[in-house]
Design a protein around this motif. Structure first.
Motif, PDB file in Angstrom:
ATOM      1  N   VAL A  66       0.836  -1.206   0.000  1.00  0.00           N
ATOM      2  CA  VAL A  66       0.000   0.000   0.000  1.00  0.00           C
ATOM      3  C   VAL A  66       0.868   1.253   0.000  1.00  0.00           C
ATOM      4  N   GLU A  67       1.915   1.251   0.796  1.00  0.00           N
ATOM      5  CA  GLU A  67       2.788   2.427   0.889  1.00  0.00           C
ATOM      6  C   GLU A  67       3.558   2.664  -0.401  1.00  0.00           C
ATOM      7  N   GLU A  68       4.054   1.592  -1.020  1.00  0.00           N
ATOM      8  CA  GLU A  68       4.775   1.742  -2.289  1.00  0.00           C
ATOM      9  C   GLU A  68       3.859   2.239  -3.400  1.00  0.00           C
ATOM     10  N   ASN A  69       2.618   1.757  -3.402  1.00  0.00           N
ATOM     11  CA  ASN A  69       1.643   2.223  -4.379  1.00  0.00           C
ATOM     12  C   ASN A  69       1.395   3.723  -4.228  1.00  0.00           C
ATOM     13  N   SER A  70       1.251   4.180  -2.987  1.00  0.00           N
ATOM     14  CA  SER A  70       0.994   5.594  -2.730  1.00  0.00           C
ATOM     15  C   SER A  70       2.156   6.464  -3.207  1.00  0.00           C
ATOM     16  N   LYS A  71       3.374   5.991  -3.005  1.00  0.00           N
ATOM     17  CA  LYS A  71       4.547   6.747  -3.457  1.00  0.00           C
ATOM     18  C   LYS A  71       4.633   6.786  -4.983  1.00  0.00           C
ATOM     19  N   LYS A  72       4.335   5.669  -5.623  1.00  0.00           N
ATOM     20  CA  LYS A  72       4.438   5.600  -7.082  1.00  0.00           C
ATOM     21  C   LYS A  72       3.527   6.605  -7.761  1.00  0.00           C
ATOM     22  N   PHE A  73       2.278   6.698  -7.273  1.00  0.00           N
ATOM     23  CA  PHE A  73       1.294   7.551  -7.936  1.00  0.00           C
ATOM     24  C   PHE A  73       1.168   8.927  -7.285  1.00  0.00           C
ATOM     25  N   ALA A  74       1.813   9.123  -6.142  1.00  0.00           N
ATOM     26  CA  ALA A  74       1.763  10.410  -5.430  1.00  0.00           C
ATOM     27  C   ALA A  74       0.324  10.883  -5.256  1.00  0.00           C
ATOM     28  N   PHE A  75      -0.530   9.958  -4.820  1.00  0.00           N
ATOM     29  CA  PHE A  75      -1.931  10.322  -4.610  1.00  0.00           C
ATOM     30  C   PHE A  75      -2.038  11.416  -3.553  1.00  0.00           C
ATOM     31  N   ALA A  76      -2.929  12.368  -3.777  1.00  0.00           N
ATOM     32  CA  ALA A  76      -3.175  13.429  -2.806  1.00  0.00           C
ATOM     33  C   ALA A  76      -3.878  12.859  -1.577  1.00  0.00           C
ATOM     34  N   GLU A  77      -4.027  13.699  -0.557  1.00  0.00           N
ATOM     35  CA  GLU A  77      -4.640  13.282   0.694  1.00  0.00           C
ATOM     36  C   GLU A  77      -6.059  12.774   0.470  1.00  0.00           C
ATOM     37  N   MET A  78      -6.397  11.706   1.176  1.00  0.00           N
ATOM     38  CA  MET A  78      -7.746  11.139   1.133  1.00  0.00           C
ATOM     39  C   MET A  78      -8.274  11.099   2.560  1.00  0.00           C
ATOM     40  N   ARG A  79      -9.474  11.695   2.757  1.00  0.00           N
ATOM     41  CA  ARG A  79     -10.035  11.789   4.102  1.00  0.00           C
ATOM     42  C   ARG A  79     -11.518  11.437   4.107  1.00  0.00           C
ATOM     43  N   GLY A  80     -12.041  11.248   5.295  1.00  0.00           N
ATOM     44  CA  GLY A  80     -13.445  10.934   5.444  1.00  0.00           C
ATOM     45  C   GLY A  80     -14.363  12.018   4.914  1.00  0.00           C
ATOM     46  N   ALA A  81     -13.894  13.247   4.908  1.00  0.00           N
ATOM     47  CA  ALA A  81     -14.693  14.368   4.418  1.00  0.00           C
ATOM     48  C   ALA A  81     -14.918  14.318   2.926  1.00  0.00           C
ATOM     49  N   HIS A  82     -14.126  13.530   2.215  1.00  0.00           N
ATOM     50  CA  HIS A  82     -14.159  13.574   0.761  1.00  0.00           C
ATOM     51  C   HIS A  82     -15.288  12.742   0.173  1.00  0.00           C
ATOM     52  N   THR A 140      -8.860  12.527  -7.445  1.00  0.00           N
ATOM     53  CA  THR A 140      -7.534  12.314  -6.853  1.00  0.00           C
ATOM     54  C   THR A 140      -6.817  11.137  -7.513  1.00  0.00           C
ATOM     55  N   VAL A 141      -7.528  10.033  -7.684  1.00  0.00           N
ATOM     56  CA  VAL A 141      -6.928   8.859  -8.316  1.00  0.00           C
ATOM     57  C   VAL A 141      -6.599   9.143  -9.776  1.00  0.00           C
ATOM     58  N   TYR A 142      -7.513   9.799 -10.461  1.00  0.00           N
ATOM     59  CA  TYR A 142      -7.300  10.107 -11.881  1.00  0.00           C
ATOM     60  C   TYR A 142      -6.037  10.943 -12.073  1.00  0.00           C
ATOM     61  N   HIS A 143      -5.807  11.917 -11.207  1.00  0.00           N
ATOM     62  CA  HIS A 143      -4.603  12.740 -11.318  1.00  0.00           C
ATOM     63  C   HIS A 143      -3.340  11.901 -11.079  1.00  0.00           C
ATOM     64  N   GLY A 144      -3.418  10.953 -10.134  1.00  0.00           N
ATOM     65  CA  GLY A 144      -2.278  10.059  -9.924  1.00  0.00           C
ATOM     66  C   GLY A 144      -2.001   9.203 -11.139  1.00  0.00           C
ATOM     67  N   TRP A 145      -3.054   8.684 -11.747  1.00  0.00           N
ATOM     68  CA  TRP A 145      -2.887   7.891 -12.968  1.00  0.00           C
ATOM     69  C   TRP A 145      -2.307   8.720 -14.100  1.00  0.00           C
ATOM     70  N   LYS A 146      -2.773   9.954 -14.206  1.00  0.00           N
ATOM     71  CA  LYS A 146      -2.273  10.812 -15.284  1.00  0.00           C
ATOM     72  C   LYS A 146      -0.770  11.038 -15.144  1.00  0.00           C
ATOM     73  N   ARG A 147      -0.293  11.139 -13.909  1.00  0.00           N
ATOM     74  CA  ARG A 147       1.144  11.334 -13.695  1.00  0.00           C
ATOM     75  C   ARG A 147       1.949  10.140 -14.184  1.00  0.00           C
ATOM     76  N   VAL A 148       1.404   8.944 -14.039  1.00  0.00           N
ATOM     77  CA  VAL A 148       2.148   7.724 -14.369  1.00  0.00           C
ATOM     78  C   VAL A 148       1.778   7.189 -15.754  1.00  0.00           C
ATOM     79  N   PHE A 149       0.498   7.228 -16.099  1.00  0.00           N
ATOM     80  CA  PHE A 149       0.020   6.592 -17.327  1.00  0.00           C
ATOM     81  C   PHE A 149      -0.491   7.579 -18.380  1.00  0.00           C
ATOM     82  N   GLY A 150      -0.324   8.864 -18.127  1.00  0.00           N
ATOM     83  CA  GLY A 150      -0.941   9.872 -18.985  1.00  0.00           C
ATOM     84  C   GLY A 150      -0.578   9.774 -20.448  1.00  0.00           C
TER      85      GLY A 150
END
Length: 575
Positions: free
Chosen positions: A482-498, A506-516
């Motif tokens: 889980v931690e390595e995945n988070s570093k790879k995609f640099a996902f932004a903060e995820m909270r209960g408020a979201h 948030t996920v889409y932006h992480g994918w765009k960084r890696v797979f865009g």
């Protein structure tokens, strides 16, 4: 393949975490056989199961510890296996055929409700710029037009700092806000301010008080249970009595003979060509059932009640391959139009609360009578939050409610190193997977109708999907994964408020960084394009169906682009 060796309690009570990481395609293959072995009526023939080939990125591309992609990949593969069996019944099978499922494609599919291009522009960007509003009818009726309405659907703290609660606005936040003593017209300058305002109300109540409050008022909501607490609850125990793919023959009905599939039309060799489907659903899970069946060739007529809210952007993707009409069941003339359609249907899909359709003569027993009169069985598919029976079966619920109830939100929060806070899984995973589950059930029911005769009821529930992914036989990813995945995609903060839409972006932006520059481009080969659509005449591209069959003429695809809700003339629509 044997179940993984697991550690108990890593993400809280009732969790089972793998000791060692296994590649995603490999785990999908194992889980396919696990679900197949537990599904009554589904093939156990290893020769047929071994036709499935899983490919894709070895490492997870979704945040969090839950093997959502592997479970969904296995279910997609099951539709492919059923397609092969149906093709065999229609004289179109081949011993050399194969079924391919790309697990990375499945991950993107879980976000595909917002994964479209119009004239080369991304639908998410167009929606944020309000450029889509003029292209389709507005069914939202202002459901999130203020920060306060938007944040009514979120996970909130309670008087008990250890237990959080999932509220849901149900596309109409006003009754929820008023019930909590919050004025819907009260100004909030931002989503953050709105969340704090609502938190000040929820913190005065215990989770049990919030639960009773919502039950009293007929509103959606759920305590964010641990997996252990959910499994030990009355509702969890009721759900555990059913297999994940829940298809049951209806022996109480007047017997009907086996029904052969329609004669093969050489212009359409898809497995379900000629099958007639009436779909009466809203939002994501229910419509996804019909979208998958349409890709396999079924003629799907989607019915929307024009007076009920829905989400506008979903019109771009979840109506692919369908015809859409508006039917108001409160009107006698509209009911007659619907009954005429149902009389010819092979499959009826409904996504409303348990018992709701029976009030209009469209319950299971009503359709069994229709099937008896025409001497041709029917497959009745229901989708809901909690399951087919039990304490909460008739209670309203949505994806976020099921995520909270079954323990997925609790587990996700622990995986993000939040000591008490629950967080939704990052995409509409349970919505999409429940739709897929319903499609598997529909296809299995059709196959059994053709070989055994009779009528069948298939049930798909959001809570069942969540519960299954947390089973010890499935397992969760280790913390380091889980931690390595988070570093790879640099996902932004995820909270209960979201809101789930926040998390999707948030996920889409992480994918765009890696797979865009690879998978996500319109020209990548992962999208199916229609040069003209009903959305301003613009070229529409949507993510392709997941399953690939070796025969290109039989492989799932949509023959027509999505259309807006209620697009066709209901008085002229026939099968």
């Amino acid at each position: 393949m044997s179940a993984p060796q697991t550690l108990a309690g890593v993400y809280g009570p009732g969790t089972h975490t793998d000791r060692d990481f296994k590649p995603v395609p490999q785990e999908a293959e194992r889980i396919l056989r696990l679900i197949a072995s537990e599904t009554p009526g589904f093939t156990k023939d290893e020769k047929l199961l071994s036709k499935v080939e899983f490919e894709g990125e070895d490492y997870p591309v979704l945040p969090g510890p839950i093997k959502a992609v592997e479970v969904a990949s296995a279910l997609h593969a099951m539709t492919g296996v059923l397609a092969e069996e149906i093709l065999a019944l229609r004289g179109l099978a081949s011993d050399e055929s194969s079924i391919t499922v790309n697990t990375t494609h499945v991950a993107f599919w879980l976000a595909s409700i917002a994964f479209a291009y119009l004239e080369g522009e991304e639908s998410l960007a167009l929606a944020s710029q309000k450029k889509l509003d003029a292209l389709y009818p507005n069914f939202e009726q202002g459901w999130v037009d203020t920060p306060l309405k938007y944040r009514t659907t979120a996970i909130y703290p309670t008087k008990n700092p250890e237990v959080w609660y999932s509220l849901h606005g149900s596309l109409d936040a006003t009754p929820v806000l008023k019930s909590l003593g919050v004025d819907p017209a009260q100004p909030a300058a931002s989503n953050e301010e709105a969340y704090e305002l609502l938190s000040s109300a929820t913190r005065t109540l215990s989770p049990e008080e919030l639960e009773f409050h919502n039950l009293q008022n007929g509103l959606c909501g759920s305590i964010c249970f641990t997996p252990e607490a959910w499994n030990n609850s009355s509702m969890g125990k009721s759900l555990a009595q059913h297999p994940l793919v829940n298809v049951k023959a209806q022996p109480q009905a007047i017997p009907t003979p086996p029904i052969t599939f329609p004669p093969v039309n050489l212009s359409d060799k898809r497995p379900l060509a000629g099958i007639k489907v009436v779909e009466m659903t809203r939002v994501i899970a229910g419509p996804q059932i019909g979208t998958i069946l349409a890709a396999y060739g079924a003629d799907v007529i989607r019915i929307s009640p024009p007076h009920l809210r829905d989400i506008n952007i979903l019109q771009l993707t979840l109506n692919a391959g369908k015809r859409t009409i508006g039917i108001d069941l409160r009107e006698q003339q509209d009911r007659e139009i619907l009954f005429n359609l149902v009389k010819d249907a092979d499959i009826f899909i409904q996504g409303f609360r348990q018992g709701k359709m029976a009030k209009y003569g469209l319950g299971v027993d009503d359709l069994l009578q229709i099937a008896a009169k025409r001497e041709r069985g029917i497959v009745y598919v229901s989708e809901n939050c909690y399951g087919p029976d039990g304490y909460y079966a008739e209670r309203p619920g949505w994806q976020q409610i099921a995520d909270a109830a079954a323990g997925s939100a609790y587990v996700t929060g622990r995986s993000l190193n939040l000591p008490t806070e629950a967080v939704l899984p990052s995409l509409p995973i349970s919505d999409m997977t429940t739709g897929l589950l319903g499609a598997v059930g529909a296809m299995l029911g059709l196959k059994r109708r053709a070989t055994e005769g009779g009528s069948y009821v298939a049930h798909a529930s959001l809570a069942a999907v969540n519960t299954y992914a947390l089973k010890p036989e499935v397992g969760l990813y280790p913390r380091n994964t889980v931690e390595e995945n988070s570093k790879k995609f640099a996902f932004a903060e995820m909270r209960g408020a979201h809101h789930v839409l926040d998390l999707l972006v948030t996920v889409y932006h992480g994918w765009k960084r890696v797979f865009g520059e690879s998978y996500l481009r319109e020209e990548s080969g992962w999208f199916q394009s229609f040069e003209k659509s009903a959305f301003g005449g613009k070229r529409l591209s949507v993510l392709k169906p997941v399953v690939r069959l070796s025969d290109s003429e039989s492989t799932p695809s949509w023959r027509t682009p999505s259309v807006p809700y209620c697009f066709y003339d209901k008085t002229a629509t026939k099968f």
